[in-house]
Structure formats: C-alpha cells, structure tokens
Design a protein around this motif. Structure first.
Motif, PDB file in Angstrom:
ATOM      1  N   GLN A  31       0.823  -1.212   0.000  1.00  0.00           N
ATOM      2  CA  GLN A  31       0.000   0.000   0.000  1.00  0.00           C
ATOM      3  C   GLN A  31       0.857   1.262   0.000  1.00  0.00           C
ATOM      4  N   LYS A  32       2.023   1.147   0.609  1.00  0.00           N
ATOM      5  CA  LYS A  32       2.853   2.342   0.765  1.00  0.00           C
ATOM      6  C   LYS A  32       3.677   2.642  -0.489  1.00  0.00           C
ATOM      7  N   TYR A  33       4.216   1.604  -1.110  1.00  0.00           N
ATOM      8  CA  TYR A  33       5.101   1.830  -2.255  1.00  0.00           C
ATOM      9  C   TYR A  33       4.377   1.506  -3.547  1.00  0.00           C
ATOM     10  N   LYS A  34       4.119   2.535  -4.312  1.00  0.00           N
ATOM     11  CA  LYS A  34       3.367   2.315  -5.545  1.00  0.00           C
ATOM     12  C   LYS A  34       4.057   3.006  -6.711  1.00  0.00           C
ATOM     13  N   TRP A  35       3.924   2.408  -7.869  1.00  0.00           N
ATOM     14  CA  TRP A  35       4.406   3.052  -9.088  1.00  0.00           C
ATOM     15  C   TRP A  35       3.204   3.417  -9.949  1.00  0.00           C
ATOM     16  N   ARG A  36       3.347   4.469 -10.705  1.00  0.00           N
ATOM     17  CA  ARG A  36       2.332   4.759 -11.714  1.00  0.00           C
ATOM     18  C   ARG A  36       2.737   4.020 -12.981  1.00  0.00           C
ATOM     19  N   PRO A  37       1.741   3.599 -13.790  1.00  0.00           N
ATOM     20  CA  PRO A  37       2.079   2.818 -14.992  1.00  0.00           C
ATOM     21  C   PRO A  37       3.108   3.518 -15.889  1.00  0.00           C
ATOM     22  N   PHE A  38       3.007   4.844 -16.038  1.00  0.00           N
ATOM     23  CA  PHE A  38       3.954   5.504 -16.944  1.00  0.00           C
ATOM     24  C   PHE A  38       5.379   5.445 -16.398  1.00  0.00           C
ATOM     25  N   GLN A  39       5.496   5.416 -15.051  1.00  0.00           N
ATOM     26  CA  GLN A  39       6.836   5.342 -14.461  1.00  0.00           C
ATOM     27  C   GLN A  39       7.462   3.972 -14.734  1.00  0.00           C
ATOM     28  N   LEU A  40       6.638   2.936 -14.647  1.00  0.00           N
ATOM     29  CA  LEU A  40       7.132   1.589 -14.941  1.00  0.00           C
ATOM     30  C   LEU A  40       7.458   1.451 -16.425  1.00  0.00           C
ATOM     31  N   ALA A  41       6.550   1.960 -17.260  1.00  0.00           N
ATOM     32  CA  ALA A  41       6.749   1.831 -18.705  1.00  0.00           C
ATOM     33  C   ALA A  41       8.002   2.581 -19.149  1.00  0.00           C
ATOM     34  N   PHE A  42       8.238   3.738 -18.561  1.00  0.00           N
ATOM     35  CA  PHE A  42       9.411   4.528 -18.942  1.00  0.00           C
ATOM     36  C   PHE A  42      10.697   3.765 -18.613  1.00  0.00           C
ATOM     37  N   GLN A  43      10.733   3.155 -17.434  1.00  0.00           N
ATOM     38  CA  GLN A  43      11.912   2.357 -17.063  1.00  0.00           C
ATOM     39  C   GLN A  43      12.151   1.234 -18.061  1.00  0.00           C
ATOM     40  N   LEU A  44      11.067   0.516 -18.359  1.00  0.00           N
ATOM     41  CA  LEU A  44      11.199  -0.638 -19.259  1.00  0.00           C
ATOM     42  C   LEU A  44      11.673  -0.187 -20.636  1.00  0.00           C
ATOM     43  N   LEU A  45      11.162   0.966 -21.038  1.00  0.00           N
ATOM     44  CA  LEU A  45      11.518   1.507 -22.345  1.00  0.00           C
ATOM     45  C   LEU A  45      13.009   1.835 -22.429  1.00  0.00           C
ATOM     46  N   ILE A  46      13.546   2.391 -21.347  1.00  0.00           N
ATOM     47  CA  ILE A  46      14.938   2.840 -21.346  1.00  0.00           C
ATOM     48  C   ILE A  46      15.907   1.665 -21.177  1.00  0.00           C
ATOM     49  N   LEU A  47      15.458   0.630 -20.456  1.00  0.00           N
ATOM     50  CA  LEU A  47      16.381  -0.447 -20.087  1.00  0.00           C
ATOM     51  C   LEU A  47      17.227  -0.960 -21.243  1.00  0.00           C
ATOM     52  N   GLU A  48      16.602  -1.195 -22.389  1.00  0.00           N
ATOM     53  CA  GLU A  48      17.359  -1.795 -23.488  1.00  0.00           C
ATOM     54  C   GLU A  48      18.399  -0.835 -24.060  1.00  0.00           C
ATOM     55  N   SER A  49      18.265   0.447 -23.748  1.00  0.00           N
ATOM     56  CA  SER A  49      19.298   1.344 -24.262  1.00  0.00           C
ATOM     57  C   SER A  49      20.355   1.675 -23.212  1.00  0.00           C
ATOM     58  N   ILE A  50      20.187   1.208 -21.966  1.00  0.00           N
ATOM     59  CA  ILE A  50      21.287   1.383 -21.003  1.00  0.00           C
ATOM     60  C   ILE A  50      21.941   0.045 -20.640  1.00  0.00           C
ATOM     61  N   ILE A  51      21.269  -1.055 -20.970  1.00  0.00           N
ATOM     62  CA  ILE A  51      21.860  -2.371 -20.696  1.00  0.00           C
ATOM     63  C   ILE A  51      21.937  -3.149 -22.013  1.00  0.00           C
ATOM     64  N   PRO A  52      23.163  -3.495 -22.456  1.00  0.00           N
ATOM     65  CA  PRO A  52      23.284  -4.151 -23.759  1.00  0.00           C
ATOM     66  C   PRO A  52      22.750  -5.580 -23.747  1.00  0.00           C
ATOM     67  N   ASP A  53      22.394  -6.049 -24.905  1.00  0.00           N
ATOM     68  CA  ASP A  53      21.945  -7.429 -25.079  1.00  0.00           C
ATOM     69  C   ASP A  53      23.076  -8.368 -24.651  1.00  0.00           C
ATOM     70  N   PRO A  54      22.830  -9.276 -23.689  1.00  0.00           N
ATOM     71  CA  PRO A  54      23.919 -10.125 -23.186  1.00  0.00           C
ATOM     72  C   PRO A  54      24.534 -11.016 -24.270  1.00  0.00           C
ATOM     73  N   LYS A  55      23.768 -11.351 -25.311  1.00  0.00           N
ATOM     74  CA  LYS A  55      24.306 -12.239 -26.353  1.00  0.00           C
ATOM     75  C   LYS A  55      25.261 -11.495 -27.278  1.00  0.00           C
ATOM     76  N   THR A  56      24.846 -10.317 -27.714  1.00  0.00           N
ATOM     77  CA  THR A  56      25.651  -9.596 -28.708  1.00  0.00           C
ATOM     78  C   THR A  56      26.498  -8.496 -28.080  1.00  0.00           C
ATOM     79  N   ASN A  57      26.201  -8.177 -26.811  1.00  0.00           N
ATOM     80  CA  ASN A  57      26.847  -7.062 -26.127  1.00  0.00           C
ATOM     81  C   ASN A  57      26.602  -5.721 -26.836  1.00  0.00           C
ATOM     82  N   GLN A  58      25.486  -5.633 -27.540  1.00  0.00           N
ATOM     83  CA  GLN A  58      25.138  -4.402 -28.255  1.00  0.00           C
ATOM     84  C   GLN A  58      23.958  -3.713 -27.560  1.00  0.00           C
TER      85      GLN A  58
END
Ligand SMILES: [Zn+2]
Length: 693
Positions: free
Chosen positions: A31-58
C-alpha cells in the motif's frame, strides 16, 4: 539476516547496525510503495538502451536517441528518471567493477531553486542504494554518493568558507542552515537544531577549514549516523566525484576555466559518466539553449573520447518542436514518451480528469481602476474569503496562503509594500472580522539561494503557522512542489504560454485537496492583456496548444563567436590533455591525439547540424579551423607568446588564451563566458536622425 560489524560512535559507544529490508509481499508495503504505470513503462523503455543485449553485447538502436519524458507537472517525472539513474549506477558497478565507480550520472538543471528541493529526493535514493551496497559486495567498496554542484550563491564552494559558515551557525541562537541539506534524507532528522545546542552532536556536520566537510545524521538510531554520502562543497566534490552529480547548467561553463572540474569525467581508472539527465528541457531554449548547444558538443565529445557516448534522457511538462531542439542541442533524435495517441485526452498513461475539477481560471480586468487597486482588492477578497466562508481543516489550509505571481522583480517590489500595508488595510474595510496578515515572504532571484529552502519549508507548514502572502516571480514556476497551495493571483499575463502553465500549475496539485483557483489580472491599458481577456475561454480551453515552439540556434555565427572556442578548450582540457593552466602553450595542432579529438568534435557538430545547408556547415568548420590556427600562432609567436589559459590578473608578463568578457586588458585573449546565465547583453539603440551629442 547477518549483522554487520559493530561500529564505534563518535562518542565511543558501541552499536550494531541491523537494517532490516521491508517484506515486499506484505500488505503494508504494497500500500505504501506504488508506481504509476507511466513510471514503470518509462523504465522498461529505457532499459534496453542502457543495458546491452547479453548475447551480442550491443545496445539497442535507441541508445543514441534522447528519450524525452513528457508528462504534466506533478505527475511524478522525477521518480521515473531517478529510478533509471539507479539502474545505471548499479549496472556499471556490477559489470565494470571499480571502473564503474566515479560519477556515473549527471543530472542538470537550469535554475538554482530547482536543485534544493529535488536534491533531498535524490538524497533518499542514494541512501537506499548505499544500504543495498553495504549488504552486497558486488557493488564495491566505494559508497554511492550524491553531489550538488551549484554556484556560490547556493552553496559554499570551498572548505574555508564552508567552515566559516558552519562556525557562525554553531554560535547562532537560531542556527541558519546554508548547506542545502535540511534533513537526513533517510530518516528525516533535522541536520541542524532549531535553537542553539551545547553539544556538537546535535549538528549533523563535521568540517574544518583545510580539507574536510561532511554530513551525518544527528540521530543515533539512523543508518547514516556515522556518515551521509552527500556532498555540496566543490573542493570536496573534486576530491571524491559523486555517483550522481546534480549541477546547474551554467556551472558547466567552468570546465573551460578550471582543471578541477575534470574529475567528474573519470580517468584511466574510472569510466566517464554514462547517463545524462536534462530536466525541464523547455527551459534550455532561447539564448541559454543556443549557448548550451555549443557547450554540449564539447561535453559529448569529451565523454565519447573517454569511454563512449552516454545515454541522454530529458523531462518536461510543456514543449513544442522538441525534435528540432534536441537535434540542435544534443545532435540526436528524440523519442517522446508517452507518444500522443489518437485521442488528445487519453494517452493510456494519463487521462483527462472530467469528474473532478483540477484548476479553475478566473480572468479579471478592472475598468475605471488602476492595476494596483485591482490587485489590492482582489488579494484582499481572496485572502478574506476562506475565513468568511467558514472553511476549516484541509479546505481552509488549501486556500490560506496566497502566492502573487509577477512578470518582473520591479513589479514584485511594489507588491511587497502592498502586501504589508494596503492589502491588510483593505481587508479591514471589507470584513467584519478581519483576518490578520502577519507573514509576507518574497520568492525571487533577489532572495539569497541559501534562504530559499527555508522559504519553501515555511510555505509547506499548515495553517496558521505559515506564510500569508508570497509575492513571487517565475522562480515559483520551476519545480516548486507545495501540495497545500490552492489559490494564486497572476498579476499580468506572462509573455509565454509555457510560463503561464508552469506558474499556474503550482496550485491545486494534490487530488486529495480541493481544486485550485487561479485569478489572472489583466491590465485594461495593455492591448495584449485586453486581447487575452476577450479570448479568455478559448485560450484556456486549449492552453497546451498555445505553447510556443522553442527556438535554439547554436550554429549561427553570433553564437559561435561567443562559445565555440570555450567548448573546444573544455574538450581538450577535460579529455586529459594540456589540463593545467600553464599548459595552454604546449598546444600542437599536428599532434595525433589532437587530430583524434578534432575529428570527434567535428562529427558531433555535423550531427547537430543535420538539415542545415552545406555552406552553413562549411562556415562552422572554417571558423573552428581559424580558432585552431590562431591558437597555434599564439603558441609560436615571437611577441606576446602564450603563457596560460587564464592569467587571473597576475601581471603583464603573462599572456592568456582566454579572459572574461568584461576584461579590457590582454586584447589578444578570447573573451569567454564565466557562466551560461545572463548570456544576453544590453544593446544601445540609436534612432537615426537623433542627435548623438
Ligand atoms: Zn537519519
């Protein structure tokens, strides 16, 4: 859970820290710790551009884009990008070991006010990260830390002046905390006591005048009683570059002048920053945007040379033509999130609230009265109304404090007097039982930066121990988040719609409270105000449509002449070559490393000039070549041979490469900005035909 080794307090008492992480599955935590959907979506969106693909390292292709978070004010943008910063800081350490330490994230602001309130929030994040790090050896031995890099007006810049300020506060009956951090971001304990204390332990600062300044939490029960990983003194920041550096944009102009600031960009042992966050992107426009665009080319090239291009994310609530702006400033494409869908009022992540009123706008134009009278009458009525209407509790609190917005400091000065005399007098005339006006406070650039957090803290206090009237300028428009504010007077339509939205969005921010009311006063004698009054309804129904496109022109000649050399010098010094002030004379344009730097710089400029004409590009490259030639010539000159980057007025035998704009001596030195603030200068305008005598 394992307990850590016993620690000794400064008072010699043994104690054990046993931080217990919360049970994330419990109802209470959910109840105390909540995320708004846009905050979660924004994180997910950015992840692939700050963490490279483990297979290709790209990284994904979007690595090079500016990801722009575009969300209404008060929606929670700060949390959304702070969590991305946390991802980046953790990921660097997990994968790069000690090399991943140092300054990982730079977050930039445009105004000093913005920093102090949000600084505290970033502090909480850093404390949380460091608690995790202590339990997990993979995150290294270097604490996660936060630094504020701001001008002298906001924070003391060296140990000596910090120690002086601390000593004064230590003696004060009511200590004034000028160190921006007002309470422990982990447990909320105040860093300084309200009134003088005999014991040092009540003051959460340890410092001396030579080489130390640090915060700690005065509460013995706190995880951060020994040390808070938060720093605000420039000298200390250079010594230990913080993981997350928050700096005002204009401070980065110092990179041209001082070698110390290079520390934030890593070295052989530590990687340069890998994430740049630009908040309030719409403010990087006009002359400021134009000049920062040129400096940005230098910073970007530095980081690319030292370790690879960083990821850039930005945030704003009001913007038009963001793609042009991001291209010219960052040399990158922009991705706006959330994308505008087919329905204006529903982007999936945010919906227009039709049931609950958010803010009501009321336009007032006096006829037969002066603007001053209109302001006094309106202010008196709005201040007295909640009292007469018998409001209580949260409703009374929401409509108690009245910010009065002004378009200039000159107008604000007049209001300060009105607020103390005329408005209380007027209340006595209209009310049977007049409300008292005891507390009038100013919020503008005229208030010392160190005092601003105090004004905001007082404004945040509940009725009746709070500010009655707050005459303010556009300083209130950026990042002030006081959820209790419910009404406001705007004295005169601001020139830009974006500014009008930002300013009026300060009221009615909390959905648990009554809606906000904004009274906009128009002057009957100003045609522009009259027009706004007449089109009041249409304008307010589609406010966001009227936001002006921002314009930046960093690659036009007048801007280049002001800043290209500065950006270029910063590139050479910070990238690790010719760093010392006395090394300007060793410049050699035929050196291999220099050629490499120049190539990166030119490519970066080309990216930011996409869509401009070939001749325009040639002009910029030619200008850069001229600068390089002239530096070379000065190094090899027979007369007045170059000696320093800057001479610091140390004598006629020195011949510097750069000097401040206002300096008359050393005519051959390049005039260079000290700060990106005040990039406009005044111009004399002569009317032809008028006598010049
Ligand atoms: Zn604490």
């Amino acid at each position: 859970m394992e307990t850590r080794p016993k620690l000794k307090n400064s008072d010699g008492v043994q104690r054990t820290l046993t931080y217990q992480p919360p049970d994330y599955d419990s109802i209470k935590v959910k109840q105390k710790y909540k995320w708004r959907p846009f905050q979660l979506a924004f994180q997910l969106l950015i992840l692939e551009s700050i963490i490279p693909d483990p297979k290709t390292n790209q990284y994904s292709e979007t690595r090079d884009d500016v990801d722009l978070l575009w969300f209404p004010t008060g929606g929670g943008k700060t949390e959304a990008y702070l969590v991305v910063a946390a991802w980046e800081m953790i990921y660097r350490r997990l994968t790069k070991g000690p090399k991943g330490g140092g300054t990982a994230v730079i977050k930039r602001y445009t105004l000093r006010l913005l920093t102090s309130q949000q600084f505290q929030r970033a502090g909480t994040l850093i404390c949380a990260l460091d608690v995790i790090r202590r339990e997990d050896s993979r995150l290294g031995s270097e604490p996660f830390s936060l630094g504020l890099w701001a001008g002298q007006g906001s924070t003391p810049n060296d140990y000596k002046s910090a120690h002086e300020k601390y000593s004064l506060a230590r003696q004060d009956h009511e200590p004034e905390n000028v160190f921006q951090l007002h309470s422990c971001p982990w447990c909320g304990t105040e860093i300084m006591p309200k009134t003088h204390c005999e014991t040092n332990a009540a003051y959460g600062i340890k410092c001396n005048e030579f080489d130390h300044f640090s915060f700690y939490c005065p509460s013995i029960a706190c995880e951060f009683h020994e040390f808070l990983p938060i720093q605000i003194i420039d000298e200390a920041l250079y010594k230990n570059p913080p993981s997350l550096l928050i700096g005002t944009v204009d401070k980065f102009a110092r990179l041209t002048w001082k070698e110390d600031a290079c520390k934030f960009f890593g070295d052989k042992k530590v990687l340069p920053p890998s994430l740049i966050i630009q908040d309030e992107l719409h403010l990087i426009s006009g002359p400021l945007g134009t000049i920062s665009g040129i400096y940005e080319a230098g910073f970007d090239s530095i980081i690319e040379y030292l370790g690879g291009k960083p990821k850039v994310i930005a945030a704003t609530a009001t913007i038009r033509a963001a793609s042009q702006q991001c291209l010219r400033i960052f040399g990158r494409n922009v991705n706006i999130f959330p994308p505008s869908g087919t329905d204006q009022s529903d982007s999936f992540f945010s919906k227009e609230e039709k049931e609950k009123p958010g803010r009501l706008y009321v336009g007032i134009m006096p006829s037969g009265h002066t603007n001053t009278t209109a302001l006094v009458h309106t202010a008196a009525a709005t201040l007295q109304a909640p009292y007469d209407l018998g409001f209580d509790g949260i409703t009374l609190d929401s409509y108690w404090s009245l910010p009065i917005y002004h378009n200039s400091r000159r107008e604000l000065g007049k209001s300060m007097t009105l607020a103390r005399d005329d408005i209380p007098e007027r209340i006595k005339i209209i009310a049977e039982e007049a409300r008292k006006i005891d507390w009038v406070e100013e919020l503008s650039s005229g208030v010392p930066g160190t005092k601003i957090p105090e004004v905001l803290a007082n404004l945040n206090k509940p009725v009746p121990n709070t500010i009655d009237i707050l005459p303010c300028t556009n300083m209130i428009s950026v990042g002030v988040d006081i959820s209790r504010l419910g009404m406001m007077i705007i004295a005169g339509q601001p020139k830009a719609t974006a500014e009008y939205i930002q300013a009026s969005s300060r009221v009615g921010r909390n959905k648990q409270r009554p809606p906000g009311i904004v009274f906009t006063l128009y002057s009957a004698t100003k045609p522009r105000d009259r027009s706004h009054y007449e089109t009041f309804k249409n304008y307010h129904q589609a406010l966001y449509r009227y936001v002006e496109p921002t314009s930046v022109t960093p690659w036009a000649m007048p801007a280049l002449e002001r800043a290209l050399h500065a950006s270029f010098i910063a590139l050479i010094r910070v990238s690790g070559h010719l760093r010392k002030n006395t090394n300007a004379r060793f410049f050699d344009s035929n050196h291999d490393e220099f050629k490499k730097l120049k190539k990166i710089f030119k490519n970066r400029i080309a990216l930011a000039m996409q869509g401009l004409t070939e001749s325009n590009k040639e002009e910029v490259y030619d200008y850069l070549d001229d600068l390089i030639t002239s530096w070379d010539e000065r190094v090899n000159a027979k007369v007045n041979q170059l000696t320093h980057y800057e001479s610091q007025n140390s004598g006629k035998q020195f011949h510097p490469l750069i000097k401040p704009f206002e300096q008359e001596v050393n005519p051959e030195a390049w005039k260079t900005l000290n700060s990106m603030r005040n990039v406009d200068t005044e111009t004399n305008l002569y009317i032809r035909g008028e006598s010049m005598s």
